[in-house]
Design an enzyme around this catalytic site. Structure first.
Site, PDB file in Angstrom:
ATOM      1  N   TRP A  58       7.821 -14.786   7.995  1.00  0.00           N
ATOM      2  CA  TRP A  58       7.356 -13.388   8.048  1.00  0.00           C
ATOM      3  C   TRP A  58       7.511 -12.674   6.711  1.00  0.00           C
ATOM      4  O   TRP A  58       8.523 -12.829   6.030  1.00  0.00           O
ATOM      5  CB  TRP A  58       8.176 -12.634   9.092  1.00  0.00           C
ATOM      6  CG  TRP A  58       8.021 -11.157   9.031  1.00  0.00           C
ATOM      7  CD1 TRP A  58       8.731 -10.272   8.255  1.00  0.00           C
ATOM      8  CD2 TRP A  58       7.074 -10.374   9.745  1.00  0.00           C
ATOM      9  NE1 TRP A  58       8.285  -8.987   8.456  1.00  0.00           N
ATOM     10  CE2 TRP A  58       7.271  -9.019   9.377  1.00  0.00           C
ATOM     11  CE3 TRP A  58       6.066 -10.675  10.682  1.00  0.00           C
ATOM     12  CZ2 TRP A  58       6.514  -7.975   9.906  1.00  0.00           C
ATOM     13  CZ3 TRP A  58       5.317  -9.625  11.206  1.00  0.00           C
ATOM     14  CH2 TRP A  58       5.544  -8.298  10.813  1.00  0.00           C
TER      15      TRP A  58
ATOM     16  N   ASN B 230       6.787  -8.492   5.136  1.00  0.00           N
ATOM     17  CA  ASN B 230       6.164  -7.166   5.265  1.00  0.00           C
ATOM     18  C   ASN B 230       6.129  -6.478   3.905  1.00  0.00           C
ATOM     19  O   ASN B 230       5.598  -7.084   2.967  1.00  0.00           O
ATOM     20  CB  ASN B 230       6.673  -6.326   6.444  1.00  0.00           C
ATOM     21  CG  ASN B 230       8.151  -6.056   6.540  1.00  0.00           C
ATOM     22  OD1 ASN B 230       8.939  -6.973   6.684  1.00  0.00           O
ATOM     23  ND2 ASN B 230       8.553  -4.798   6.492  1.00  0.00           N
ATOM     24  N   ASP B 231       6.609  -5.273   3.791  1.00  0.00           N
ATOM     25  CA  ASP B 231       6.336  -4.419   2.621  1.00  0.00           C
ATOM     26  C   ASP B 231       6.550  -5.080   1.250  1.00  0.00           C
ATOM     27  O   ASP B 231       7.542  -5.778   1.044  1.00  0.00           O
ATOM     28  CB  ASP B 231       7.261  -3.196   2.612  1.00  0.00           C
ATOM     29  CG  ASP B 231       7.407  -2.512   3.933  1.00  0.00           C
ATOM     30  OD1 ASP B 231       6.787  -2.956   4.915  1.00  0.00           O
ATOM     31  OD2 ASP B 231       8.155  -1.530   3.993  1.00  0.00           O
TER      32      ASP B 231
ATOM     33  N   GLN C 176       9.678  -7.769   1.646  1.00  0.00           N
ATOM     34  CA  GLN C 176      10.462  -7.872   2.863  1.00  0.00           C
ATOM     35  C   GLN C 176      10.175  -9.224   3.515  1.00  0.00           C
ATOM     36  O   GLN C 176       9.016  -9.562   3.781  1.00  0.00           O
ATOM     37  CB  GLN C 176      10.069  -6.736   3.826  1.00  0.00           C
ATOM     38  CG  GLN C 176      10.362  -5.339   3.277  1.00  0.00           C
ATOM     39  CD  GLN C 176      11.824  -4.981   3.415  1.00  0.00           C
ATOM     40  OE1 GLN C 176      12.301  -4.671   4.497  1.00  0.00           O
ATOM     41  NE2 GLN C 176      12.548  -5.029   2.306  1.00  0.00           N
TER      42      GLN C 176
ATOM     43  N   THR D 290      13.212  -1.663   2.369  1.00  0.00           N
ATOM     44  CA  THR D 290      12.286  -1.382   1.273  1.00  0.00           C
ATOM     45  C   THR D 290      12.869  -0.524   0.157  1.00  0.00           C
ATOM     46  O   THR D 290      13.659   0.388   0.403  1.00  0.00           O
ATOM     47  CB  THR D 290      11.003  -0.785   1.872  1.00  0.00           C
ATOM     48  OG1 THR D 290      10.268  -1.884   2.402  1.00  0.00           O
ATOM     49  CG2 THR D 290      10.150  -0.062   0.859  1.00  0.00           C
TER      50      THR D 290
ATOM     51  N   ARG E 231      14.808   6.502   4.894  1.00  0.00           N
ATOM     52  CA  ARG E 231      14.591   5.195   4.239  1.00  0.00           C
ATOM     53  C   ARG E 231      13.471   5.202   3.197  1.00  0.00           C
ATOM     54  O   ARG E 231      12.635   6.074   3.158  1.00  0.00           O
ATOM     55  CB  ARG E 231      14.312   4.114   5.285  1.00  0.00           C
ATOM     56  CG  ARG E 231      13.124   4.352   6.184  1.00  0.00           C
ATOM     57  CD  ARG E 231      13.071   3.220   7.235  1.00  0.00           C
ATOM     58  NE  ARG E 231      11.967   3.385   8.165  1.00  0.00           N
ATOM     59  CZ  ARG E 231      12.027   4.105   9.273  1.00  0.00           C
ATOM     60  NH1 ARG E 231      13.138   4.755   9.588  1.00  0.00           N
ATOM     61  NH2 ARG E 231      10.965   4.201  10.069  1.00  0.00           N
ATOM     62  N   ASP E 232      13.520   4.155   2.370  1.00  0.00           N
ATOM     63  CA  ASP E 232      12.477   3.797   1.412  1.00  0.00           C
ATOM     64  C   ASP E 232      12.435   4.705   0.176  1.00  0.00           C
ATOM     65  O   ASP E 232      11.452   5.435  -0.040  1.00  0.00           O
ATOM     66  CB  ASP E 232      11.101   3.739   2.094  1.00  0.00           C
ATOM     67  CG  ASP E 232      11.110   2.934   3.389  1.00  0.00           C
ATOM     68  OD1 ASP E 232      11.937   2.006   3.495  1.00  0.00           O
ATOM     69  OD2 ASP E 232      10.313   3.236   4.295  1.00  0.00           O
TER      70      ASP E 232
ATOM     71  N   GLU F 293       7.455   6.870   6.214  1.00  0.00           N
ATOM     72  CA  GLU F 293       8.016   5.676   5.599  1.00  0.00           C
ATOM     73  C   GLU F 293       7.377   5.505   4.218  1.00  0.00           C
ATOM     74  O   GLU F 293       6.269   5.971   3.960  1.00  0.00           O
ATOM     75  CB  GLU F 293       7.684   4.435   6.441  1.00  0.00           C
ATOM     76  CG  GLU F 293       8.315   4.449   7.829  1.00  0.00           C
ATOM     77  CD  GLU F 293       8.129   3.114   8.559  1.00  0.00           C
ATOM     78  OE1 GLU F 293       9.113   2.622   9.117  1.00  0.00           O
ATOM     79  OE2 GLU F 293       7.015   2.574   8.587  1.00  0.00           O
TER      80      GLU F 293
HETATM   81  C1  FRU Z   1       7.823  -0.217   6.660  1.00  0.00           C
HETATM   82  C2  FRU Z   1       9.290  -0.432   6.970  1.00  0.00           C
HETATM   83  C3  FRU Z   1      10.164   0.410   6.072  1.00  0.00           C
HETATM   84  C4  FRU Z   1      11.473  -0.334   6.093  1.00  0.00           C
HETATM   85  C5  FRU Z   1      11.011  -1.767   6.153  1.00  0.00           C
HETATM   86  C6  FRU Z   1      11.888  -2.664   6.967  1.00  0.00           C
HETATM   87  O1  FRU Z   1       7.033  -1.274   7.118  1.00  0.00           O
HETATM   88  O2  FRU Z   1       9.544  -0.138   8.338  1.00  0.00           O
HETATM   89  O3  FRU Z   1      10.272   1.759   6.485  1.00  0.00           O
HETATM   90  O4  FRU Z   1      12.255  -0.073   4.974  1.00  0.00           O
HETATM   91  O5  FRU Z   1       9.704  -1.756   6.698  1.00  0.00           O
HETATM   92  O6  FRU Z   1      11.462  -4.003   6.901  1.00  0.00           O
END
Ligand code: FRU
Length: 538
Positions: free
Chosen positions: A19, A21-22, A38, A82, A145-146, A201
């Site tokens: 997997w 993500n960001d 991520q 993130t 966050r972020d 986010e």
């Molecule tokens: C966005 C998010 C961020 C967080 C991260 C966690 O997709 O939810 O807000 O930091 O992914 O994986």
């Protein structure tokens, strides 16, 4: 597994498995572009979030490196979430990220490279006094966050960052100031807030030049500069942006057009695209945007495939001097190094026509197409049907006087599977002629358990302009740019027969009245070289 292997992309960034993500902390250092992301080390679904790390000379060919950071401290053991990089004037790199603590509180943490002279930035040190920010009074422990890249305060002696949150259902951006990246002070008020938009986010906040085509360092402000604010809405999983003015003394950003405020107005991408982030590329003096393209199939299929998600092709971002009301996004020029074997074709498309284009590698293409209403059609545009909206239109099968027309990609020979990317001209509620740009996934796959959506939006077209589409086709992804990047739609699709060399391209005009002069240029795209870094050869 083999069954689904054709869905893997050939020139979009992906880890080898599991997997993603960001995108996180993109930066350029000593000749290398760095991308962190991520990542779940263990499976193809979200969890155990770690920072993956890869480097590239050109943003296209990538070498995977060992993880930059893993969840191994009390303050990030539930996930190294993130974050963003700031390069200080003396060359030091400050990486701020969100840690999800052992008791599930979101806190901000600092990390930095162990050895700045290492071009690969292999080793990262987490600051010994982490976390450096905890949720302030009134902010939910799961709504903090972020952190963004930092910019200099007006006096030039301190740095500021913003972090997304919410109060009830109002999305807000908190601003902190720091002299040293270790100690932070929360400033009064919010940089911005928009009622009803929910949790913000991955805020991004950066200057954009009104007059020049180069990008700006994140600290730039003053005459001839606007600021873009982008938020990723947790509630609807889309990235929204707005142009506006930043007043650092008042600690306020104000949108140019309150009706197109961030979270309620323009989107970076009207398809699948989220949690994006820009960085200033000091190497080529441009601002580059990365975005996460998630899967739209069932989780069980991701587990079967053994991987989930890709990153978009990085896009340069500039202000659209012609409209003055939007940014332009365009694939970085380096992607053109993958082009070969170009083919050009012109045709007059009569109402109801579908014209095949002979390509032999239809699953890896760069397509540029231009459409012009035939003169006698142009004269009847005022008779166009009234009202259109891509998402509720029912897609390209539904015919109107002046649309749809465009291209069909990832189609099989018999048109059982096909993805039309098209324009549709219609009159708006006040009788004004408007152009819509859509991507229709309804027939993109015969597979039952994947999302199939008609995406799109209105796109500004100025007097005398042709209608143009650029589409990057890569097996299960189509990134489509209208009018030089005024609107973008990323489609995540899962054809089962329109795959590999069997995938075809067509021009089409399904309007009942419009004749359209089309010209199309298509390049075959080579695969990018994306593999582990041969560290043993260092
Ligand atoms: C966005 C998010 C961020 C967080 C991260 C966690 O997709 O939810 O807000 O930091 O992914 O994986």
């Amino acid at each position: 597994n083999v069954m689904l292997s054709w869905q893997r992309t050939a020139y979009h960034f992906q880890p080898e498995k599991n997997w993603m993500n960001d995108p996180n902390g993109p930066l350029f250092h000593k000749g290398w572009y760095h991308l962190f992301y991520q990542y779940n080390q263990e499976s193809a679904v979200w969890g155990n979030i770690t920072w993956g790390h890869a480097v590239s000379r050109d943003l296209i060919h990538w070498l995977h490196l060992p993880y930059a950071m893993v969840p191994d401290q009390w303050y990030d053991v539930n996930g190294v979430w993130t974050g963003s990089a700031t390069i200080l004037p003396d060359g030091r790199i400050m990486m701020l990220y969100t840690g999800d603590t052992h008791d599930v509180v979101q806190v901000q943490c600092l990390a930095y490279p162990a050895d700045l002279s290492d071009p690969l930035l292999l080793k990262w040190v987490k600051y010994q006094n982490n976390p450096v920010m905890v949720p302030p009074p009134g902010i939910g422990h799961k709504d903090f966050r972020d952190p963004t890249t930092a910019w200099l305060s007006p006096d030039g002696d301190k740095w500021r960052i913003t972090i997304g949150s919410k109060i009830n259902t109002t999305g807000i951006s908190l601003v902190y100031e720091t002299a040293d990246f270790f100690k932070y002070e929360l400033l009064d008020g919010y940089l911005h807030e928009v009622p009803g938009t929910g949790m913000w986010e991955c805020i991004d906040f950066y200057p954009i030049s009104l007059t020049e085509s180069n990008g700006l360092d994140t600290s730039a402000n003053g005459q001839g500069i606007k600021h873009v604010m982008k938020v990723s809405l947790d509630d609807d999983k889309n990235d929204y942006y707005a142009l506006g003015t930043y007043d650092p003394v008042k600690n306020k950003w104000t949108p140019d057009d309150p009706e197109l405020d961030v979270g309620i107005g323009l989107r970076y991408d009207y398809g699948k695209y989220y949690a994006s982030k820009t960085f200033y590329d000091q190497n080529k003096k441009r601002r580059i945007l990365w975005g996460w393209i998630r899967e739209t199939d069932a989780e069980a299929l991701d587990i079967l495939k053994g991987w989930a998600s890709v990153q978009s092709i990085p896009r340069t971002v500039v202000f659209d001097q012609k409209t003055g009301s939007n940014i332009l996004q365009w694939p970085v020029e380096e992607v053109e190094s993958l082009r070969s074997d170009s083919l050009e074709f012109n045709a007059k498309l009569e109402p109801g026509s579908v014209v095949p284009i002979e390509v032999d590698s239809g699953s890896q293409l760069d397509i540029v197409a231009s459409f012009e209403l035939d003169k006698e059609t142009f004269e009847v545009t005022t008779e166009a049907d009234i009202g259109y909206d891509c998402p509720t239109s029912g897609g390209a099968v539904n015919r109107g006087m002046l649309g749809p027309f465009g291209i069909v990609v990832l189609a099989d020979e018999n048109l059982l599977e096909l993805t039309p990317i098209y324009f549709y001209i219609a009159k708006g509620p006040h009788g004004k002629v408007e152009t819509h740009f859509c991507a229709d996934e309804l027939r993109s796959s015969v597979a039952p358990d994947v999302d199939k959506i008609v995406y799109g939006s209105k796109v500004p077209v100025l007097d005398g302009e042709n209608l143009t589409i650029r589409s990057l086709v890569d097996h299960s992804i189509v990134e489509s740019f209208a009018q030089g990047g005024r609107r973008v739609i990323t489609s995540r699709i899962y054809p089962t027969t329109a795959i590999g060399g069997a995938a075809r391209v067509f021009l089409f005009n399904n309007a009942t009245r419009a004749s359209v002069n089309a010209s199309i240029k298509i390049w075959k795209m080579s695969s990018a070289n994306i593999r582990p870094f041969p560290l043993d050869q260092l």
